[in-house]
Design an enzyme around this catalytic site. Structure first.
Site, short mmCIF file in Angstrom:
data_model
loop_
_atom_site.label_atom_id
_atom_site.label_comp_id
_atom_site.label_asym_id
_atom_site.label_seq_id
_atom_site.Cartn_x
_atom_site.Cartn_y
_atom_site.Cartn_z
N HIS A 109 32.50 11.72 -1.40
CA HIS A 109 32.39 12.22 -2.77
C HIS A 109 33.54 11.67 -3.62
CE1 HIS A 109 30.16 15.02 -0.21
NE2 HIS A 109 29.46 15.38 -1.27
N HIS A 149 34.38 19.09 -0.97
CA HIS A 149 33.76 17.77 -0.85
C HIS A 149 34.63 16.68 -1.48
CE1 HIS A 149 32.37 19.71 -4.59
NE2 HIS A 149 32.49 18.51 -5.13
N LEU A 199 30.72 25.97 -0.55
CA LEU A 199 31.28 26.25 -1.87
C LEU A 199 31.52 27.73 -2.09
CD1 LEU A 199 29.21 23.67 -3.96
CD2 LEU A 199 31.58 23.49 -3.16
N ASN A 268 33.11 19.68 -14.96
CA ASN A 268 32.59 18.33 -15.22
C ASN A 268 31.08 18.30 -15.46
OD1 ASN A 268 31.25 18.19 -12.63
ND2 ASN A 268 33.19 17.59 -11.68
N HIS A 345 28.66 11.72 -7.63
CA HIS A 345 29.06 12.98 -7.00
C HIS A 345 29.19 12.84 -5.49
CE1 HIS A 345 29.26 17.35 -6.31
NE2 HIS A 345 28.46 17.10 -5.28
N SER A 466 32.97 55.83 6.94
CA SER A 466 31.91 55.70 7.93
C SER A 466 32.30 54.72 9.03
CB SER A 466 30.62 55.23 7.25
OG SER A 466 29.51 55.40 8.09
N GLU A 493 30.83 42.41 0.87
CA GLU A 493 31.03 41.97 2.26
C GLU A 493 31.44 40.51 2.36
OE1 GLU A 493 28.15 45.43 2.42
OE2 GLU A 493 28.32 43.58 1.26
N HIS A 544 27.94 51.17 13.67
CA HIS A 544 26.48 51.37 13.59
C HIS A 544 25.80 50.15 14.22
CE1 HIS A 544 28.23 54.14 10.77
NE2 HIS A 544 27.07 54.76 10.56
N HIS A 556 18.85 48.99 8.59
CA HIS A 556 20.25 49.17 8.97
C HIS A 556 20.49 49.01 10.47
CE1 HIS A 556 20.53 50.55 4.91
NE2 HIS A 556 21.76 51.02 5.04
#
Length: 746
Positions: A109, A149, A199, A268, A345, A466, A493, A544, A556
């Site tokens: 790149h 990259h 990314l 860009n 690119h 929990s 998360e 869990h 879940h």
């Protein structure tokens, strides 16, 4: 190298020289280097800057110079008239090292390095603190190339700055055994802080690095001695801005007020598919302002060198917010036919376009050539970096004399050396100890370890009550209480996982943990994989862990998750069965600093079993009970976690019928696989083919332990919503099913 301002515009001039930028104004032909000025933005939306009186150079106490305001047009004129040959030559050196490496590899790149070369040059050459001969120096500034990259930009900068990265390494870009892989890898290349490429991960890692700096500064800096003081810089692109993980992490960075995080957005307008207008038209600046960031825009990132300098200086003056500097660049700058297009690119320019670019940028040199004056200019960083580290070491020696206990604690965090006897803090359990969920036993372990491990910190994705991950003796890490060790990640998360990676990579003695429901590792799998790849010893507290969570149902209830992580390289998947095994799992996780660990923990209560051991957990698989005398039992029953209890009960009933039965805990397949053949044979003798496994998850993978004649009891479909006991019965995860399977093998 610098732009110059006529002395007629100077109100007060320095009387001593600056080691970063050269002699005082009076010794350079009546011109003062603009690179030594402190510039501030009159408006965050303007690339016009007025001159102010903040310190302009981190490496010296050079006297401040005051100036009259200068219009943008005047700056443009000065830049055109100034002698900036060395600066431009150095920038073009970076560009052509990238072009030549990509061309030789015939892949890569080149566009980002060509467009960001001015920014990279100014950042590394004029602002960053580092010691190229000791890339691990603690108080260095950290740099993260989130747009991984474009890694030839960083490789070129590291080479010029004096790191152990030679021209031959650049020539070997993307080849087998190379120290210049196709995306930055911290375990391959000196000077690379974190592994990037997917990314958005890099900017999130940078948030973790900045969090670590702010946390340690709050704990160890004193009014008379600032011992932790460094910045985290990051370059991210349009692709990073589109990824959700980046927004999750940047939201937290704004909330926490990480003032020493400075991010450059390489604006860009080009991604692989073409102009970003086809899919990405939001106002990024307004979004970051809403996230609580200080925002600026450098409209000319191609040649607006002083605008870049000014923006960085202003960013460093903002202490209570992270800063985003949008830098508008031309991807593939200098390429006559491919600049500002997706053609530059992700592909080599091609021989004809390389030649055209050389002519366009007036670069008469052969591939991989670094002009002598560029070498000489950059060579100062070796001595300068050594001096910076020596100065800090001397400062730390003084700190150690005044603050002995704090210095010892900080030393352990910097070095990663664990306190002697730390493992004695782990709680112990006996079969008489009350039954409890392993998530609760995990909290007991965490709180015991937090008292003896100064680098342990972490938190949950809005599930602390929990997951049971709260450190009870500490408060919350917040903007005004950054010395605390409970990190509240909110429902983020993926961002949580990537931030934890950054914390782990800051220094060896930081021991981050993060938590959510095991099924929601799906939201953060990209970060977990990068932890494994980049050798970040994050501890994942995942509760869990099976259908045993009950009524919340199949959305879940994890089924395939154990198998999927067992398939991931360089990660430890641990599923403890009781308190002793939970303590053992934590001992393993703390000791494995270059290998992340996942602890899968139950919601339901489990008994404390006879025969479990911390030493057994360290082996990954071991005998819990066996009534045979010749290492040839009639049947071997294997289980993990909550199902080990079922195997134990089934063995008791079979023994009453006169059978010899061995019960084996396979708490960690990875650790068991690493044992010697003789040890594995002592646990699972090849002569015994009657084998039964039981686990409330996918049966995938169990074949290698039970063999072609064995039976695997598990779940190869999604779960259901019902009380846990009913679900176990309906799915056949029972003692009776184990006994029936065992008898079918005789």
């Amino acid at each position: 190298m610098a732009s110059y301002l006529p002395l007629s515009q100077v109100i007060s001039a320095p009387t001593s020289s600056c080691p970063c930028h050269g002699s005082a104004a009076t010794s350079i032909n009546r011109y003062l280097p603009l690179s030594t000025l402190t510039l501030s933005s009159a408006s965050s939306k303007s690339s016009s800057y007025s001159l102010s009186t903040r310190s302009s150079c981190r490496r010296s106490n050079w006297p401040i110079v005051a100036f009259r305001p200068i219009r943008a047009a005047a700056i443009d004129t000065l830049e055109k008239a100034a002698d900036i040959t060395l600066l431009e030559k150095s920038i073009n050196t970076i560009r052509f090292l990238a072009i030549d490496a990509v061309e030789k590899a015939n892949c890569g790149h080149p566009g980002l390095p060509m467009g960001c070369a001015p920014l990279g040059h100014i950042l590394y050459d004029e602002f960053m603190w580092f010691n190229p001969k000791n890339p691990a120096w603690f108080n260095r500034d950290r740099f993260v190339l989130s747009a991984g990259h474009g890694c030839m930009l960083q490789y070129a900068l590291l080479h010029l700055a004096g790191y152990d990265l030679q021209i031959e390494d650049l020539k070997n870009f993307r080849q087998w055994g190379s120290r210049t892989p196709g995306h930055p890898e911290n375990f391959e290349t000196p000077g690379i802080e974190v592994t990037t490429g997917p990314l958005g991960q890099g900017i999130a890692n940078a948030v973790g690095l900045a969090l670590a700096e702010k946390h340690l500064a709050a704990r160890f800096n004193k009014p008379d001695m600032e011992i932790v003081d460094h910045y985290t810089y990051v370059i991210l692109g349009d692709g990073c801005q589109m990824e959700g993980v980046a927004n999750e992490a940047c939201s937290l960075a704004g909330h926490w007020g990480l003032g020493k995080l400075i991010a450059f957005y390489d604006d860009n307008h080009i991604s692989i598919d073409g102009d970003t207008k086809i899919a990405f038209t939001e106002d990024v600046n307004k979004r970051f302002e809403a996230l609580g960031w200080h925002v600026m825009w450098v409209k000319n990132g191609n040649t607006g060198y002083n605008d870049i300098r000014a923006a960085i200086k202003e960013a460093k003056s903002v202490k209570d917010k992270p800063t985003l500097i949008k830098v508008t660049t031309t991807i593939g700058f200098g390429s006559p036919n491919k600049a500002n297009s997706h053609a530059v690119h992700g592909s080599a320019l091609g021989a004809k376009e390389v030649e055209a670019t050389r002519k366009n940028l007036r670069w008469p040199y052969e591939p991989f050539f670094v002009p002598d004056d560029v070498k000489k200019h950059w060579s100062r960083h070796t001595a300068e970096g050594a001096a910076l580290e020596a100065e800090w070491n001397a400062k730390f020696a003084d700190y150690e004399k005044k603050y002995k206990d704090e210095a010892a604690e900080l030393k352990s965090i910097i070095s990663g050396e664990l306190p002697a006897g730390w493992e004695k803090a782990l709680p112990t359990y006996t079969p008489e100890s009350p039954a409890d969920a392993t998530r609760n036993l995990s909290q007991q372990c965490l709180n015991a370890l937090a008292k003896v491990l100064p680098g342990l910190l972490g938190g949950s994705a809005d599930l602390a009550s929990s997951n049971m991950t709260l450190l009870k003796m500490f408060g919350n890490f917040q903007k005004e209480t950054t010395e605390e060790r409970n990190v509240r990640f909110g429902v983020r998360e993926h961002g949580m996982g990537a931030i934890s990676n950054g914390i782990a990579h800051h220094c060896p003695g930081l021991l981050p943990y993060c938590a959510t429901f095991f099924v929601f590792t799906d939201y953060m799998r990209g970060a977990i994989r990068l932890a494994a790849l980049s050798k970040a010893g994050v501890i994942y507290v995942m509760t869990h862990d099976s259908i045993g969570l009950g009524e919340d149902g199949p959305t879940h209830q994890p089924v395939e998750h154990l198998a999927s992580f067992r398939a991931m390289p360089n990660i430890l998947m641990l599923r403890p069965a009781d308190g002793t095994e939970t303590a053992g799992a934590y001992r393993v996780a703390i000791l494995n600093r270059e290998r992340p660990s996942i602890l899968a923990l139950s919601r339901q209560k489990l008994p404390q079993l006879s025969g479990t051991s911390i030493e057994g957990v360290e082996k990954g698989g071991y005998i819990v009970s066996c009534n045979s005398t010749n290492n040839k039992p009639d049947v071997i029953l294997m289980g993990t976690g909550s199902e080990l209890e079922i195997a134990v009960k089934a063995a008791d009933d079979l023994r009453k019928e006169g059978k010899t039965v061995r019960v084996v805990s396979l708490v960690s397949w990875e650790l068991f696989d690493a044992q010697s053949d003789s040890y594995k044979e002592s646990i699972l003798p090849s002569a015994v083919t009657a084998r039964v496994s039981i686990e409330a998850g996918s049966t995938f993978g169990w074949l290698k332990f039970i063999g072609s004649k064995g039976k695997a009891i598990g779940i190869d479909r999604f779960g259901a919503s019902a009380p846990a006991g009913r679900i176990y019965k309906e799915f056949g995860i029972t003692k009776e099913a184990v006994i029936k399977a065992a008898k079918s093998l005789w």
